[in-house]
Every structure is written in structure tokens, then in C-alpha cells.
Write an enzyme that holds these catalytic residues in place. Structure first.
Site, PDB file in Angstrom:
ATOM      1  N   THR A   1       0.848  -1.184   0.000  1.00  0.00           N
ATOM      2  CA  THR A   1       0.000   0.000   0.000  1.00  0.00           C
ATOM      3  C   THR A   1       0.885   1.235   0.000  1.00  0.00           C
ATOM      4  O   THR A   1       1.901   1.281   0.688  1.00  0.00           O
ATOM      5  CB  THR A   1      -0.952   0.010   1.226  1.00  0.00           C
ATOM      6  OG1 THR A   1      -1.762   1.200   1.186  1.00  0.00           O
ATOM      7  CG2 THR A   1      -0.195  -0.044   2.537  1.00  0.00           C
TER       8      THR A   1
ATOM      9  N   HIS B   1       2.234 -11.851  14.033  1.00  0.00           N
ATOM     10  CA  HIS B   1       3.254 -12.425  14.915  1.00  0.00           C
ATOM     11  C   HIS B   1       2.963 -13.881  15.258  1.00  0.00           C
ATOM     12  O   HIS B   1       3.824 -14.603  15.788  1.00  0.00           O
ATOM     13  CB  HIS B   1       3.356 -11.605  16.196  1.00  0.00           C
ATOM     14  CG  HIS B   1       4.716 -11.620  16.837  1.00  0.00           C
ATOM     15  ND1 HIS B   1       5.664 -12.577  16.560  1.00  0.00           N
ATOM     16  CD2 HIS B   1       5.290 -10.790  17.753  1.00  0.00           C
ATOM     17  CE1 HIS B   1       6.752 -12.343  17.258  1.00  0.00           C
ATOM     18  NE2 HIS B   1       6.559 -11.266  17.999  1.00  0.00           N
TER      19      HIS B   1
END
Length: 423
Positions: free
Chosen positions: A339, A394
Site C-alpha cells: 500500500t 506475529h
């Protein structure tokens, strides 16, 4: 025997949509496979063709929410246009919405005007005659901003037609309300696409253990390379050399070293347990801002594309997004997202994951800043710098891997010859 107009299946994830606009009027003669309506879903705006040749009789209104398989009108194959004038005879359509009425009281002859679905809807709500607007989109296509400019030029937002006969059907989309004693508060329906964007952003924050790591990149080498070869590149390939191709190549290089960033966490089909889905190919989802909201079409097999193919592919997807021509195939299968908030002036941001992907790279504005001169350690130099942000899940990607992944991208951009040599 009339032939029904049925909302077709458009993929298992699409179950309903909103009728954005009828492209043909009630009683109008249409040909088989000619587009009769535009359906806005939570992913794309689809054009629904006529299933037969004949006279159109809608049974659903603009703004109605309809499910896949629903009948929204019919085509009477027994009728034909009047031979004398070539115009379609008017067939009764009790359930169809009345044509939009302009502020001057005349019906807007906008059936043949090239316009986006949102622009047509705004024109109907504000009583704007589309025929009188000069479109600024591709091929003269009228965009919603053109309609808003036309409304603004009148000095105020008018109420939608006040004649009793123009009262909308209960199922029609609510129009903007501007009462004389208005407090300046108004409400409008959230589009299917915007609802889907909202749901996915909340899903990403609720399901992923999302963290972001930052770094900065000296863009001098890339900018110099572009400057040196820009004209010859465009002359040979017919497409401009932008920054995005360098970033796609850098991501592909980083994925080779840290493939888990290109993987996804999915549920097993058997017991619902979490599994890691590995991807051998790098399908880059490129975030594109449109008037309706953010869409993320996919550039496939980035590992196999040349610089010119990347630039052409991104341009094609951006044009399709702007014109509302993206298909479900264009939107599915991404493994990593890029992005670019820098085109809007963003200096730094924290991009949100695009589920079920585990990584998204945020590009930002290039600013000249004082940094240590890489060629003269200990000396300060003014360099064009960009902050980079990598958000990652994560649960799958450890912090050390994420940091090294971003450093690999930084190194590739600061020394673009790495991209040419594949090292």
C-alpha cells in the site's frame, strides 16, 4: 412467455448485492446480453446482462438489496419495438422506480450517458441532469466528483423532487435529507464495499497478533536509475517506469529469503485447527483508492514478471478499479500486500493486514532529510528518504524475521543492481 432476469452466482463469498443502477428504462427494448443493470456487491460492481431480447419490465428498484438467485425483472420476448419510430413501446412496470427528475422538472435523458454507478446514484438523489455534465473520467465517463461539482455550482444541495408522484418506493435506497430546520446532520446507506472493508479491518485486528516494524530507505539510487532510463524504458515498452516495480521486485527478493511472510494462516477443513498455507508464487495485492473505497486487486506471479510487465499490470488494475470493472478473479488469491500512502502525502503509517495474508508493506512520501552520507561516513548529506512499514502477523512471523525481511527490501532499493542480478 417472459424470461426472468435472475441475479447470477458470482463466487461463493458473494451472496447478495445492491442494485446500483438500471441501465435500461422500464418498457425499453433490449437485446440479449446487453447490460440492463449494475449490481454493487461487497467486492465488485457487476454488470447484469439481459437473458433474452425483448421489452424490459423491472420488478426491483435502484437501491434494493437482492440476493443471489433473486428475480429482479423480466424480458417479454413477445414484444418488439415499434417499426415506425424504432422506439420501444412502453410496457407497464408497476414495481419499477420512476425515472430521475432533474431540478428543472424535466426527465433526465441519461440512459446513454457514460457514468459510474455511484455518479448515477448521486445524480438521481440530487436531481442533477447527467446530460448537462462533462465527464472527467476515462473516455468522458462521468465520475461522482463531477456530479458533486455540479451540485456545488448551484450553491446548495437541493431536495429530491417534491412532487407527490415522485415519492420513492419503501424499498428504495434512502436519499439525502435536507429539512429547512436541519442541524447539519445527515445519514446515508453504507455501501456494500465499505461494509466489507469495515468488516475485514475489524477481523484483522481481532484475529491476528499484528505488529509493525519500521525502517527508512535512501531512494537516491532508484531515483537516479529512473531518471537515467525513464525515456528509453517508455519508448521500448510503451509504459512509464514507476517506483512500484522496484518495490514488487524487492518484495519478491525478500520472500525468497523469508517465505513465511508470504504464507497464510488458515483453518483445516477437517477439525478447524489452524494450519500454515505456504505459497510458492508471490501474488502481490496492490491497494488502490477509489471513490467507493479501498480495493486491493492482485498482480499475479510477481516472481516471474519483468519491470515492464509489473508496470503494465498495475496500470491495468488501477484503470479497472477506477472504472469499476474489477472482477472477482482480480480481487482473489493475494499472498502479500503493498500500500502506498505516500501518494496522498503520508509520512508514516501503520498498515493493517489484509486477511488471511500475514504481511503488508507500507510505502510513504519521499522527503529530503539530513542523514549520514553513505559514501563519506561521519559526514551529513541531504538525501531523498522514505519511511517503510511492515505490518505482520506475529502468530506466524517472528520479530527477527520481520525486521530482516524489511531490511532486505531496504537493501534492494538502496542498491537496485541486486534486483537485476537476483541477489
Amino acid at each position: 412467455m417472459p424470461t426472468n432476469i435472475v441475479i447470477p452466482e458470482m463466487g461463493e463469498s458473494v451472496t447478495q448485492g445492491v442494485i446500483a443502477a438500471w441501465r435500461k428504462k422500464p418498457g425499453e427494448f433490449v437485446k440479449r446480453d446487453e447490460t440492463v443493470l449494475e449490481l454493487e456487491t461487497d467486492k465488485i460492481t457487476a454488470e447484469i446482462p439481459a437473458p433474452a431480447t425483448g421489452i424490459l419490465t423491472p420488478s426491483a428498484n435502484t437501491g434494493d438489496t437482492v440476493k443471489v438467485g433473486a428475480i429482479v425483472g423480466k424480458i417479454d420476448e413477445a414484444l418488439e419495438p415499434a417499426p415506425s419510430s424504432g422506439a420501444a413501446p412502453v410496457a407497464p412496470a408497476p414495481a419499477a422506480a420512476a425515472p430521475a427528475t432533474a431540478s428543472n422538472g424535466h426527465h433526465a435523458a441519461a440512459g446513454d450517458v457514460r457514468t459510474t454507478p455511484l455518479a448515477r446514484k448521486l445524480a438521481e438523489e440530487h436531481g442533477v441532469d447527467l446530460v448537462a455534465i462533462a465527464g472527467t473520467g476515462a473516455g468522458g465517463r462521468i465520475r461522482e466528483q463531477d456530479v458533486l461539482d455540479a451540485v456545488a455550482s448551484r450553491g446548495k444541495v437541493p431536495a429530491v423532487a417534491t412532487a407527490p408522484a415522485a415519492k420513492p418506493a419503501p424499498s428504495a435506497a434512502p436519499s439525502l435529507s435536507h429539512e429547512p430546520d436541519s442541524t447539519g446532520i445527515r445519514r446515508e446507506r453504507m455501501s456494500q464495499l465499505r461494509q466489507r472493508i469495515a468488516a475485514r479491518l475489524v477481523e484483522a485486528q481481532h484475529t491476528a497478533a499484528m505488529l509493525t516494524t519500521f525502517n527508512e530507505c535512501d531512494m537516491s539510487a532508484v531515483m537516479e536509475l529512473r531518471k537515467q532510463y525513464k525515456e528509453s524504458f517508455e519508448k521500448k515498452h510503451g509504459i512509464g517506469l514507476g517506483f512500484m516495480s522496484f518495490f514488487v521486485k524487492a518484495v519478491v527478493s525478500a520472500v525468497r529469503a523469508f517465505p513465511l511472510v508470504n504464507a497464510s494462516i488458515v483453518q483445516s477443513t477437517a477439525g478447524g485447527e489452524l494450519e500454515i498455507e505456504h505459497h510458492d508464487s508471490v501474488h502481490i495485492a496492490v491497494a488502490v483508492g477509489t471513490p467507493k473505497g479501498l480495493v486491493v486487486p492482485v498482480l499475479r506471479n510477481g516472481q516471474s514478471l519483468s519491470f515492464s510487465q509489473i508496470e503494465q499490470g498495475i496500470k491495468d488494475l488501477a484503470v479497472k478499479a477506477r472504472d469499476g470493472k474489477l472482477t472477482l478473479a482480480d480481487m482473489q488469491g493475494g499472498t502479500f500486500t503493498i500500500t502506498n500512502g505516500g501518494i496522498y502525502g503520508s509520512l508514516m503509517s501503520t498498515p493493517i493486514l489484509n486477511p488471511p495474508q500475514c504481511g503488508i508493506l507500507g510505502m510513504h512520501a519521499i522527503k529530503n532529510r539530513a542523514v549520514e552520507d553513505p559514501r563519506n561516513p561521519g559526514q551529513v548529506a541531504i538525501r531523498p528518504m522514505m519511511y517503510l512499514a511492515l505490518s505482520y502477523d506475529h502468530r506466524l512471523v517472528d520479530g527477527a524475521e520481520a525486521v530482516q525481511f524489511l531490511v532486505t527490501i531496504k537493501n534492494c532499493l538502496e542498491d537496485p543492481t541486486r534486483l537485476m542480478l537476483g541477489v
